[in-house]
Write a protein that holds these residues in place. Structure first.
Motif, PDB file in Angstrom:
ATOM      1  N   MET A 263      43.369  34.568  54.223  1.00 22.17           N
ATOM      2  CA  MET A 263      43.355  35.410  53.046  1.00 22.17           C
ATOM      3  C   MET A 263      44.652  36.218  53.024  1.00 22.17           C
ATOM      4  N   PRO A 264      45.292  36.318  51.869  1.00 25.61           N
ATOM      5  CA  PRO A 264      46.530  37.091  51.769  1.00 25.61           C
ATOM      6  C   PRO A 264      46.281  38.578  51.982  1.00 25.61           C
ATOM      7  N   SER A 265      47.362  39.300  52.274  1.00 30.70           N
ATOM      8  CA  SER A 265      47.219  40.750  52.425  1.00 30.70           C
ATOM      9  C   SER A 265      46.787  41.355  51.093  1.00 30.70           C
ATOM     10  N   ARG A 266      46.162  42.529  51.144  1.00 30.01           N
ATOM     11  CA  ARG A 266      45.616  43.148  49.934  1.00 30.01           C
ATOM     12  C   ARG A 266      46.673  43.424  48.872  1.00 30.01           C
ATOM     13  N   ASP A 267      47.907  43.734  49.267  1.00 30.66           N
ATOM     14  CA  ASP A 267      48.919  44.032  48.256  1.00 30.66           C
ATOM     15  C   ASP A 267      49.468  42.777  47.600  1.00 30.66           C
ATOM     16  N   GLN A 268      49.193  41.609  48.140  1.00 24.31           N
ATOM     17  CA  GLN A 268      49.649  40.352  47.558  1.00 24.31           C
ATOM     18  C   GLN A 268      48.498  39.509  47.011  1.00 24.31           C
ATOM     19  N   ALA A 269      47.255  39.930  47.193  1.00 26.03           N
ATOM     20  CA  ALA A 269      46.095  39.143  46.777  1.00 26.03           C
ATOM     21  C   ALA A 269      45.945  39.140  45.260  1.00 26.03           C
ATOM     22  N   CYS A 270      45.547  38.017  44.733  1.00 30.70           N
ATOM     23  CA  CYS A 270      45.262  37.895  43.299  1.00 30.70           C
ATOM     24  C   CYS A 270      44.062  38.781  42.972  1.00 30.70           C
ATOM     25  N   LEU A 271      44.191  39.595  41.942  1.00 28.10           N
ATOM     26  CA  LEU A 271      43.109  40.497  41.565  1.00 28.10           C
ATOM     27  C   LEU A 271      41.947  39.761  40.911  1.00 28.10           C
ATOM     28  N   ALA A 272      42.203  38.644  40.276  1.00 29.43           N
ATOM     29  CA  ALA A 272      41.143  37.918  39.576  1.00 29.43           C
ATOM     30  C   ALA A 272      40.183  37.233  40.542  1.00 29.43           C
ATOM     31  N   CYS A 273      40.711  36.626  41.607  1.00 31.36           N
ATOM     32  CA  CYS A 273      39.865  35.876  42.547  1.00 31.36           C
ATOM     33  C   CYS A 273      39.748  36.551  43.905  1.00 31.36           C
ATOM     34  N   ASP A 274      40.342  37.727  44.051  1.00 28.27           N
ATOM     35  CA  ASP A 274      40.304  38.501  45.296  1.00 28.27           C
ATOM     36  C   ASP A 274      40.927  37.724  46.454  1.00 28.27           C
ATOM     37  N   GLY A 275      41.929  36.906  46.155  1.00 26.87           N
ATOM     38  CA  GLY A 275      42.663  36.185  47.190  1.00 26.87           C
ATOM     39  C   GLY A 275      42.009  34.907  47.658  1.00 26.87           C
ATOM     40  N   ARG A 276      40.924  34.497  47.045  1.00 25.33           N
ATOM     41  CA  ARG A 276      40.216  33.282  47.469  1.00 25.33           C
ATOM     42  C   ARG A 276      40.750  32.016  46.791  1.00 25.33           C
ATOM     43  N   GLY A 277      41.334  32.163  45.617  1.00 28.16           N
ATOM     44  CA  GLY A 277      41.843  31.005  44.890  1.00 28.16           C
ATOM     45  C   GLY A 277      40.793  30.324  44.039  1.00 28.16           C
TER      46      GLY A 277
END
Length: 58
Positions: A1-15
């Protein structure tokens, strides 16, 4: 999982996104990568192609 500052807000970093019937779809915001810098402009989004029940068609 990407770090919180780089995570996609729509999918919460899950893709993946999930609908109410638990169908999983590739996130259209990050293209399934899970990475999206918070300052990135998403104004160039494409409309998703959906069926009559609003499920995303690939």
């Amino acid at each position: 999982m990407p770090s919180r500052d780089q995570a996609c807000l729509a999918c919460d970093g899950r893709g993946l996104l999930m609908d109410d019937e638990e169908w999983h779809y590739t996130c259209k915001i990050c293209n399934g990568d899970g990475f999206m810098p918070q300052g990135t402009n998403v104004a160039n989004r494409q409309l998703a192609d959906v069926d009559e029940t609003n499920r995303i068609l690939d």
